[in-house]
Scaffold this motif. Structure first.
Motif, mmCIF file in Angstrom:
data_model
loop_
_atom_site.group_PDB
_atom_site.id
_atom_site.type_symbol
_atom_site.label_atom_id
_atom_site.label_comp_id
_atom_site.label_asym_id
_atom_site.label_seq_id
_atom_site.Cartn_x
_atom_site.Cartn_y
_atom_site.Cartn_z
ATOM 1 N N ALA A 68 58.617 19.804 30.934
ATOM 2 C CA ALA A 68 58.420 21.259 30.920
ATOM 3 C C ALA A 68 58.073 21.764 29.512
ATOM 4 O O ALA A 68 57.163 22.579 29.335
ATOM 5 C CB ALA A 68 59.665 21.950 31.448
ATOM 6 N N ILE A 69 58.757 21.258 28.501
ATOM 7 C CA ILE A 69 58.476 21.749 27.138
ATOM 8 C C ILE A 69 57.070 21.278 26.713
ATOM 9 O O ILE A 69 56.387 21.945 25.929
ATOM 10 C CB ILE A 69 59.575 21.342 26.123
ATOM 11 C CG1 ILE A 69 59.517 22.223 24.875
ATOM 12 C CG2 ILE A 69 59.525 19.890 25.738
ATOM 13 C CD1 ILE A 69 60.216 23.522 24.942
ATOM 14 N N GLY A 70 56.630 20.163 27.288
ATOM 15 C CA GLY A 70 55.287 19.651 27.005
ATOM 16 C C GLY A 70 54.180 20.553 27.531
ATOM 17 O O GLY A 70 53.032 20.439 27.108
ATOM 18 N N PRO A 221 62.509 26.997 20.260
ATOM 19 C CA PRO A 221 62.067 26.272 21.456
ATOM 20 C C PRO A 221 63.241 25.527 22.085
ATOM 21 O O PRO A 221 64.019 24.886 21.371
ATOM 22 C CB PRO A 221 61.038 25.277 20.902
ATOM 23 C CG PRO A 221 60.555 25.899 19.630
ATOM 24 C CD PRO A 221 61.717 26.653 19.066
ATOM 25 N N ASN A 222 63.378 25.645 23.419
ATOM 26 C CA ASN A 222 64.530 25.045 24.083
ATOM 27 C C ASN A 222 64.067 24.310 25.345
ATOM 28 O O ASN A 222 63.644 24.926 26.325
ATOM 29 C CB ASN A 222 65.538 26.146 24.429
ATOM 30 C CG ASN A 222 66.830 25.600 24.998
ATOM 31 O OD1 ASN A 222 66.821 24.848 25.958
ATOM 32 N ND2 ASN A 222 67.938 25.967 24.389
ATOM 33 N N ALA A 223 64.165 22.983 25.311
ATOM 34 C CA ALA A 223 63.628 22.175 26.409
ATOM 35 C C ALA A 223 64.479 22.305 27.665
ATOM 36 O O ALA A 223 63.972 22.193 28.781
ATOM 37 C CB ALA A 223 63.536 20.714 25.974
ATOM 38 N N ASP A 356 73.860 32.195 20.586
ATOM 39 C CA ASP A 356 73.009 31.591 19.559
ATOM 40 C C ASP A 356 71.523 31.865 19.814
ATOM 41 O O ASP A 356 70.711 31.736 18.916
ATOM 42 C CB ASP A 356 73.251 30.069 19.492
ATOM 43 C CG ASP A 356 73.057 29.395 20.844
ATOM 44 O OD1 ASP A 356 73.473 29.975 21.868
ATOM 45 O OD2 ASP A 356 72.475 28.298 20.889
ATOM 46 N N ARG A 357 71.156 32.295 21.037
ATOM 47 C CA ARG A 357 69.745 32.573 21.355
ATOM 48 C C ARG A 357 69.356 33.996 20.954
ATOM 49 O O ARG A 357 68.223 34.411 21.175
ATOM 50 C CB ARG A 357 69.479 32.390 22.855
ATOM 51 C CG ARG A 357 69.757 31.006 23.394
ATOM 52 C CD ARG A 357 68.608 30.052 23.349
ATOM 53 N NE ARG A 357 67.374 30.478 23.948
ATOM 54 C CZ ARG A 357 66.181 30.042 23.543
ATOM 55 N NH1 ARG A 357 66.082 29.193 22.517
ATOM 56 N NH2 ARG A 357 65.092 30.459 24.137
ATOM 57 N N PHE A 358 70.302 34.751 20.409
ATOM 58 C CA PHE A 358 69.988 36.149 20.078
ATOM 59 C C PHE A 358 70.513 36.496 18.690
ATOM 60 O O PHE A 358 71.688 36.767 18.509
ATOM 61 C CB PHE A 358 70.609 37.068 21.142
ATOM 62 C CG PHE A 358 70.148 38.491 21.022
ATOM 63 C CD1 PHE A 358 68.813 38.813 21.199
ATOM 64 C CD2 PHE A 358 71.038 39.515 20.739
ATOM 65 C CE1 PHE A 358 68.374 40.134 21.093
ATOM 66 C CE2 PHE A 358 70.614 40.835 20.641
ATOM 67 C CZ PHE A 358 69.278 41.140 20.821
#
Ligand code: UPG
Length: 459
Positions: A68-70, A221-223, A356-358
């Motif tokens: 997905a991250i690809g 970026p978060n896989a 941590d995402r904000f």
């Protein structure tokens, strides 16, 4: 009268070379405005959202995450100038840590993720005509950043400010640039389409976009989230965080009573007398981070089907043509929020992520925290909190509101790791090696004062 107003506004946009999708979107908003639509969402028309899925419960295989991250592109909103902090250029050019600004850290995060997941992972900035040049000049120091033939940025649209009295495009010969405004970040969709970037991404084999505010360094970026989003098959997803008592700003999701639809309510869509509901962290326990995921193919199909008009709700912003002069002509700016797209994609969803995402920087209070030892900077460009809760910071807006005044008075952030709250009332200039512990308030001494090198402030 207003039909003539709309024609004049459309002509002005055509003459300025604004793309057709943006003109069509503006036209729809104009009709809504004319019909008396205010965009306000009343509390008695919504139910709180109480049980979104949790990222912590997501179980994704490494292979799914990598795949997905690809296929993901990272998009950062970078159109704003940081005017509330006294800046006249992109906020992301402001130094954050170790001489690095937001852009440097974003690039570091993307390059690290490319290496970790062996992914192409393009970075794209949505700039405004005010931020594009400076931003690209800075990014030129990273020759490895561009992916294939994809650009590093696309420039968002501009639209005429409308006179509040008759909805015609305002004229302001003293400074004609003030006759124009950006249409808010809901412009992301027409800007992606109108610039040709959406097609270019699809042609290059990308499928998912992760978009976030340029000033939110938490949105690396978060896989795992990419894998969750791909597996969900949803066309669109919003990241939420659990609200604390300090989270008063920004939007929240809710369920519209009329049809059970998930919607976004931002501050600008809330009636002043209902702000208490809006900011009540018990009533609306999750806030909207503006970290979003969408399926590029689905977006394209939807735009084609709807003739470029997604149909986002209107935000009606009342201002004066010269924002620095409250006696200048009153105008209306028609805007929209990109997160409002949650209501236009069938099957759109949301996920609650860790704090941590904000990590937004809207004021110098937050900038001070990020510059302090409350955060460690990793070699992947991530700022990691080393305390469970961040201290509450409140700097006197008379002396610290603009970055220039702030930097003159606090050239080096004090140690805040052991602080619970830090209030500065009055004009203090800080030396190096200052340590703050517990609840500390520096009262207004009525004159400029100095906090000497190495001072320990304990409350
Ligand atoms: N921005 C643009 N173009 C525009 C307007 C804004 O690029 O026309 C950028 C701006 O530079 C910033 C980002 O968009 O990086 C967000 O704008 P900002 O004004 O800081 O946030 P709000 O629009 O007030 O709120 C957004 C979401 C809200 C969410 C909040 C989280 O709409 O739902 O809670 O971000 O910070």
């Amino acid at each position: 009268m207003s039909e003539a107003g709309l024609q004049a506004a459309r002509q002005k946009m055509i003459d300025a070379g604004v793309s057709t999708p943006a003109i069509e979107v503006f036209t729809r908003f104009y009709h809504l405005l004319e019909s008396g639509e205010t965009g306000v969402i009343r509390e008695d028309t919504i139910e709180p959202l109480l049980d979104p899925p949790m990222l912590a419960d997501v179980d994704i295989t490494d292979a799914e995450a990598r795949e997905a991250i690809g296929k993901t592109v990272i998009i950062k909103l970078n159109g704003g100038l940081g005017t509330s902090m006294g800046l006249d250029k992109a906020k992301t050019l402001l130094p954050v840590r170790d001489g690095m600004n937001f852009l440097d850290l974003i690039v570091q995060q993307v390059l690290a993720a490319r290496e970790r997941y062996d992914a192409r992972l393009p970075l794209l900035l949505m700039n405004s005509f005010r931020t594009d040049e400076d931003t690209l000049a800075h990014l030129a120091r990273y020759p490895e950043l561009p992916v294939e033939d994809l650009p590093l940025s696309f420039v968002q649209n501009q639209e005429p400010k409308l006179r509040a009295d008759d909805l015609t495009p305002v004229e302001w010969p003293a400074d004609p640039s003030l006759e124009w405004c950006p249409p808010g970040h809901g412009d992301l969709y027409p800007a992606l389409e109108g610039s040709g970037v959406l097609d270019a991404l699809l042609e290059a084999g990308f499928r998912y976009a992760c978009v976030s505010n340029g000033d939110n360094l938490g949105a690396a970026p978060n896989a795992t989230i990419a894998g969750w989003f791909a597996r969900s098959g949803a066309p669109y997803a919003a990241e939420l965080c659990r609200r604390t008592v300090n989270d008063k700003k920004g939007g929240h999701l809710a369920i519209r009573k009329a049809d059970g639809q998930l919607i976004l309510r931002d501050t600008a869509q809330t009636a002043p007398e209902e702000m208490d509901y809006f900011t009540d962290e018990h009533r609306h326990p999750f806030f909207h981070t503006n970290n979003l995921w969408f399926d590029l193919q689905n977006l394209r199909d939807t735009l084609v089907e709807r003739n470029s008009v997604l149909g986002l709700p209107l935000i009606r912003n009342e201002k004066t043509v010269d924002p620095t002069d409250s006696s200048s002509t009153p105008v209306i700016q028609v805007e929209s929020a990109m997160g409002a797209a949650i209501e236009v994609f069938e099957g759109a969803t949301a996920i609650c992520v860790g704090r941590d995402r904000f990590l937004p920087v809207k004021t110098t209070n937050e900038l001070l925290l990020l510059r302090s030892d409350v955060y460690n900077l990793t070699d992947e460009g991530k700022l990691v909190a080393c305390t469970d809760t961040s201290p509450e910071i409140s700097l006197d807006s008379r002396y610290y509101k603009t970055v220039q005044k702030f930097a003159e008075r606090i050239p080096q952030a004090p140690s805040l790791r052991k602080a619970t709250s830090f209030r500065v009332e009055g004009d203090y200039t800080f030396g190096t090696g200052v340590v703050v512990k517990g609840d500390v308030t520096l009262p207004d001494a009525g004159e400029a004062s100095t906090v000497e090198d190495g001072t320990r402030l304990e409350g």
